[in-house]
Design a protein around this motif. Sequence first.
Motif, PDB file in Angstrom:
ATOM      1  N   UNK A   1       0.813  -1.213   0.000  1.00 31.04           N
ATOM      2  CA  UNK A   1       0.000   0.000   0.000  1.00 31.04           C
ATOM      3  C   UNK A   1       0.848   1.266   0.000  1.00 31.04           C
ATOM      4  N   UNK A   2       2.148   1.125   0.147  1.00 33.99           N
ATOM      5  CA  UNK A   2       3.056   2.261   0.215  1.00 33.99           C
ATOM      6  C   UNK A   2       4.084   2.169  -0.905  1.00 33.99           C
ATOM      7  N   UNK A   3       4.558   3.324  -1.406  1.00 33.50           N
ATOM      8  CA  UNK A   3       5.648   3.279  -2.390  1.00 33.50           C
ATOM      9  C   UNK A   3       6.895   2.653  -1.764  1.00 33.50           C
ATOM     10  N   UNK A   4       7.551   1.761  -2.480  1.00 33.20           N
ATOM     11  CA  UNK A   4       8.702   1.031  -1.941  1.00 33.20           C
ATOM     12  C   UNK A   4       9.809   1.982  -1.480  1.00 33.20           C
ATOM     13  N   UNK A   5      10.014   3.082  -2.176  1.00 31.42           N
ATOM     14  CA  UNK A   5      11.052   4.031  -1.756  1.00 31.42           C
ATOM     15  C   UNK A   5      10.732   4.646  -0.397  1.00 31.42           C
ATOM     16  N   UNK A   6       9.466   4.925  -0.133  1.00 26.75           N
ATOM     17  CA  UNK A   6       9.064   5.469   1.157  1.00 26.75           C
ATOM     18  C   UNK A   6       9.291   4.452   2.266  1.00 26.75           C
ATOM     19  N   UNK A   7       8.872   3.223   2.036  1.00 30.16           N
ATOM     20  CA  UNK A   7       9.032   2.157   3.028  1.00 30.16           C
ATOM     21  C   UNK A   7      10.507   1.966   3.362  1.00 30.16           C
ATOM     22  N   UNK A   8      11.346   1.879   2.347  1.00 28.87           N
ATOM     23  CA  UNK A   8      12.775   1.654   2.584  1.00 28.87           C
ATOM     24  C   UNK A   8      13.427   2.860   3.248  1.00 28.87           C
ATOM     25  N   UNK A   9      13.013   4.070   2.894  1.00 30.24           N
ATOM     26  CA  UNK A   9      13.550   5.272   3.531  1.00 30.24           C
ATOM     27  C   UNK A   9      13.227   5.273   5.029  1.00 30.24           C
TER      28      UNK A   9
END
Length: 97
Positions: free
Chosen positions: A6-14
Amino acid sequence: KGPVEDYPVNLVNYFSRVERKWVAMGGMPHNAKMYGFYDPENPETDTGTAPFNPGFIRHIWSGKRLSRVEAFAAYQKKLDPGGMFCGSYGRLLGICK
């Protein structure tokens, strides 16, 4: 939100990397700034997880952080005894119903 998809992968990893640094410094993020994308029980991975993963919640309830959670729970109960303003994070931590 639901699963990590449900979240952009870049946001999750950041945010996972930010939380990793908080944990490494012995800190605990403010309740409104914590997402639980980092799993302290699996520190070798540099990718995020679904929000509020069980490993992160267990970490919040451990060690020095426990007194902070208990203090927040007591404060929350005093101001909102019926749990009207209890959010999903508070329920997940078990501090309100």
